[in-house]
Structures are given as structure tokens and as C-alpha cells.
Design an enzyme around this catalytic site. Sequence first.
Site, mmCIF file in Angstrom:
data_model
loop_
_atom_site.group_PDB
_atom_site.id
_atom_site.type_symbol
_atom_site.label_atom_id
_atom_site.label_comp_id
_atom_site.label_asym_id
_atom_site.label_seq_id
_atom_site.Cartn_x
_atom_site.Cartn_y
_atom_site.Cartn_z
ATOM 1 N N GLU A 1 0.849 -1.187 0.000
ATOM 2 C CA GLU A 1 0.000 0.000 0.000
ATOM 3 C C GLU A 1 0.887 1.241 0.000
ATOM 4 O O GLU A 1 2.114 1.142 0.031
ATOM 5 C CB GLU A 1 -0.974 -0.028 1.174
ATOM 6 N N HIS B 1 -4.450 2.708 8.421
ATOM 7 C CA HIS B 1 -3.182 2.216 8.952
ATOM 8 C C HIS B 1 -2.271 3.391 9.263
ATOM 9 O O HIS B 1 -2.186 4.325 8.476
ATOM 10 C CB HIS B 1 -2.467 1.325 7.929
#
Lengths: 405, 333
Positions: B250, B288
Site C-alpha cells: 500500500e 493504517h
Amino acid sequence: MKIHEYQARDLLSQAGIPVPPSSVIESPLMAEDAFARATKGMSSPLAVIKAQVHAGGRGKAGFVKLVKTAAEAKAAAEFMLTNKMVSVQTGPEGLAVKKLLVAAGVDIAKEYYLAITTDRASRRNVLIASKEGGVEIEKVAEENPAAIIKEFLHPTLGLQGFAARKVAYQLGFTGKLASQAADIMQKLAKLFVEKDCSLAEINPLVLTSPPPSTPSALLAIDAKFNFDDNGLFRHPELQAMADPTEENPAELRAHAAGLSYIALDGNIGCLVNGAGLAMATMDIIKLHGGTPANFLDVGGGATEEAVTEAFKIILSDQAVKGILVNIFGGIMRCDVIAQGVVNAAKTYKNADGSMGFKVPLVVRLEGTNVEAGRKILSEAKSLVPTLQAATDLSDAASKVCKAVG
Amino acid sequence: MAILIDASTKVICQGITGGFGGSHTKGCYLYGTQLVGGVTPGKGGQKFEVDAHSAVPIFDTVKQVVDATGANATMIFVPPAFAADAILEAADAGIRVICAITEGIPVNDMVKCRAVLDEMNSGRDAQRRIHLVGPNCPGVITPGKKTGGGAASNDPYTCKAKGGGGCKIGIMPGYIHTHVSESKTGKAVGIVSRSGTLTYEAVWQTSRLGLGQSTCVGIGGDPIRGLNHIDVIEMFERDPDTHGILMIGEIGGSDETDAAAYIKKHVKKPVAAFIAGRTAPKGKRMGHAGAIIGGADDTADAKIAALQAAGAKVALSPADMGKMMAEAMGIGG
């Protein structure tokens, strides 16, 4: 979490880092006194008045002003507290300013940059310093990388004396000023660790240009702190500094409900379990020609309560024309999730008081008991007329993009 | 063979008496994991009941449970404030594979924790290294052949005695994974990922395309963690039972770009990849703690370009992760 400039100054000052005298005012009536305090003992008084907002672009918007008299201070304060500040970062509707910082003006001989942040690649905290302060450090890094000095902090000992002195001499300081600079760096590094910062930045750190026969000194003129959200639980003093008027109200509400939500500028609302899958869902919407209205991670549970609250938050954004629910049911079974989504949509209360979902709702479920889950969705047609079940990720994205047009 | 864990791994849970830790300990047990005990300071001597058929002993310290049972892997569910300490307790007691599931550990705690682990690992040969997985991760699973219902501890999903034998350490749903012997293609892929549910998505897609999984490792979404993509890819490259590598990254950090450079130089096995966050705005933390774009190098597009240049098949849509893996391996069409 972010804080205001005046709060950042307080943190520096408490840590023993020198800052110019200043005070915070909330009314133009307090401006003259604040000017007098800030400029006490100056032969030619000079103060700076700065709007206390998190958004950048204050200077260009006219919300940072140098003033030479108490009357000028009052006029500037009146302007900033009655007009909305409009900058590239605030959007055209602008931002009401509630607090102003009134600080002593400083004669500047030279500006420096100091910051501590966490370097992911080396897994260490790092001191970043430069002789080219007062400007955007990203620009310096791009145009003149040699002007950036990096010194890693020891993971347990922090920034040691020798390391700070090394940087001070590299910055060109000598004699007493070198000791003072090293002292400021060590104090900033200590503050960074103690307060669980993700960024502690002094920009500029200035070398003053005092009248003849008085020695030069170093002063922190502006500072910026960002804090590690994971560390906030052990800092009630920092939590108290949060200014809810500076945050997106929907993001605050989501945070209170344990949801992770970020408002974006598209028109397709997303409700997903898991941060990675939520990002991937935004990506696939874009691939199908749509634009996501938000990032929303509903968490592992995806319970009926969480989904209900998430629907409310997503639909509080007037731009939302359709919603995509994308859930991978792992520990939680798809039939339970499907029932929760249907119940939440069925009992959804609109702003005008009417019940039931109005915008197109595309639901894509995968994982445990998926067949039972899809059955519940297909049988819910009469209860939630706008609901469509999708068979896979691509099908879901194409359906929702089609539905919003 | 697989990487990190297999049916012989003896697993404990730190934080076994917490709600989350307890329910997932049961999930691992029912999958067929060899669970030998748990740790909660102050509750030593008690038993943790999996169900009416089975219970495991609880100890006050990790050292005690290692001495008593020979445990060599742990999953950590203790609250964020105590999690870094729990990781180091496990390392000190000789645990080799530490899966830190806990979300929300302060970054500065992990800076110190990782530095101590690095110091403990320096000079150790590969066989004796301590591997930290996570924090803020789903854990690690080496799927086993399905032999049972998985609803009760006397009928686990993959029973070693009946020729099954998998090992699940963490919160992932076990049944979506496929053992190579039960896959249509007879091939298994290794999956490494920074995200939880997106990993399940990838597992599901590969299973449906007739691929098995050798081991799936969720390395977690935090900026300072234990194993990185590159470490896990290196293990997969060496593992004879891994026939392809699927990497899910990511935005944020340089881990995927580093992995791309490594793949280009050292990896001979087929590699497929997906990078989440192409549409994420700069400077915003996407759930996150590690998923935040800072500079130009940690955008999804920069990572995708680096991986493509390294010869990996990159899925631009998350719906195509499995398909790209199969294509890279020359399977199906």
C-alpha cells in the site's frame, strides 16, 4: 493530532527552548495590552499578529501582520477576528478565526531549520537540520539536498551531546552559539520522544541581530508539532490541546464511534471492513470511472450498530449519490453482516424525518456463509428498494458507478 | 515445508484471557494449530477452556510456558500500552516466531522494541533468528489439508493425526485457505501483505482459481514493524513448496520499492503484486498508521512502476490479484 502555533510555543517554552515573548488574545480589546507586553523594552516596538488556525496560507491571506503601534495591533486584530480567512487550504467558504497570537518582532540575522521525525527506512528517529530555514524544507531537499543535515537519534539514549554538537558545528555555529544550538536540538529531541510526536519542527530557528554590544541569541520563531495518535492515550495534557472546531465534524464523529473515516471530494460513499480493502475499494471505483466520497473502515466487526452509524456519517456528506458496501466476512459471517446492512438501511432515518434508504446501495459480500448472505440481500428488495447485490468486486464497482451516473 | 510455521509449531497466546485474545485462540485451536498454553500475568495456574473437550494451561510469564511446553511461537493480543514489552518478553524467553496482532502500539515503543530485537538477532544465524510479524497484523497461516469440521476441538479443521496438519496463528478465517494437495493446479503461492481483509480477498481469489497457499504472512500496517516484504519474499524464494509469490502493498514508506529492487536481482519465481491507495490523497493517514503518502516515492504509482520494472505482474484492480498471480505462473487464462 495537530495543535495550534501558540500551543507549540508553550511546549517549546516548557522544554526550555527560548521563544520570543508572546500572548494569546480572543478579542480586539486585548490587542493593545498584548502589544505593550510583547514589545516591552524595545526602542522601536515591533510585534507580529498571527491568526491561530491549523490551515496554512495565512500570510498570503493577510492573517499574519507586522505592527508597530498599539493602534495598528488593534486594527489588525479587529480585521482577523471579524473576517473569515480564505486560503488555498481552507476552501472558498473560509475559516472563522477565534484566537490570535501576539508576539514580539525579532530582528533576524539568519534563519535555520530544525526538526525531529521518524525515519521508517532506518527505523530510527532522526534530526533534520539546515542552514536554509524559513522556507519549505521540501523545496530545500529537492533543490539543494546537500543543504540538509541528518543525524539519527539513538533508539534508547536519544540525541546524544556529541551528536548535537556535531550538527551545530556543521550548521556553522561557533563558540557559545554552538553550545546553545546543540542544547536546543537535545531539548527538541527529548520533547519529541516524551510527547510521542510524529513531527517536532522549529522553522525558523533564528539568529537575532541585536543592537551593538549585546550578544546574538537563538530563538524559535515558529513551530509545528504532529503527534502519533497511537501515543495519545498516555498524554491527557495533549488530548486537552485538541481543537474540535479545526477538525472535520464527520471525521470526529466517526472517531468517537471507533470508525476510521476520511472525507474525500467524490460522490460514491464507501463502507468497507479493513483499511487496505477500503483503499482498494476506492481504487476500483476510480478504475470504473467513479469518484469515492470517503475512506471508511468499519473495523473487523461490521456489526449492525457500526453499519448504522457509518451510513449516517457517509450520508451527512451532501455530495453522496450512492453507497458501496464491500465486506469480506471472515470471522463474522456474511449472513449476519447482510442482515445488519439490511436492518440499518431499512430503519435509516433521513434528515427530513422519513424512514428508509433513498440513495442507490450496492452491497458486495464475500467469505463465510456468503450464499446465505446473498439470499438475505435478494429477499430485501421490498424493504430497501434501492439495494442491489453484487457478485464480485468489479461487478460492485460497475453497478455503483452506473447507479450514480 | 512452508515458511515460519508448520504443523509442528507449538503456539501460545499472550493475552489469552482477554475477549479478543480468547476468541481467536479458540479459532486457532479449532483450525488444528498445536496450541500449548497461554500467558496472562496474575492468572498462572488457571486453565483456558477451548470448549467442553479441551483446555490449555495459563502461565504468569512466557519463560514459564516455554520451559513447561517447549513453545516456539506466540500471538500477542495484549493492549497497546503493554504490547512492546510483551514482544520483548517473548523474545527473551526464546520464542522464535512472534506475531503481534495488537493494533495501536505507539511508534516510539516500536522504535525501541525493534532496536532491541535487532541487537538480539545480530550475529545469529538464520536458523536461530527471532522473527517478529506485525504489529497491527492478521498473523501467519500455513494451511493444512482439510480433515474435519472445525466446529469443535475434537474435530479440528485440519487434524495432524488424520494427515492434515496446518498452523494458524492470528485472526484470519482459516477455511478460505487451500492446502496444495487440495488445489486443482497442484501449485501453491506464498502471500505477503500489509493489510488484513485485502489479504483474505487475495487468498479467496487464488483459492477459487485453483491455487493453494504455502504460507500467508500479514506483516501489518504500522510504520515500524518486524518482517518487511523483502524478508518474507526472501523466505518464499528459498521455500521449495512455494511456486509463486503474491505481494500486497500500500501507499507509504519505501518497503515495496525496496522489495522491487530485491525481486529484480534475486527472485526467480513468478511474482504478482497489488498496491492499494492509488486514489488516496497526500498527507492523510488511511486507517493504517503506515498508510500515509509523504513524498513522491511512496505513492502507489511509484511502487507499481518499480514492481513492473522488476518483472512482477501488477494487478491494477484489486479484483485481479489472483488472476495476475495465475498469469505470472502460466496457469489458466
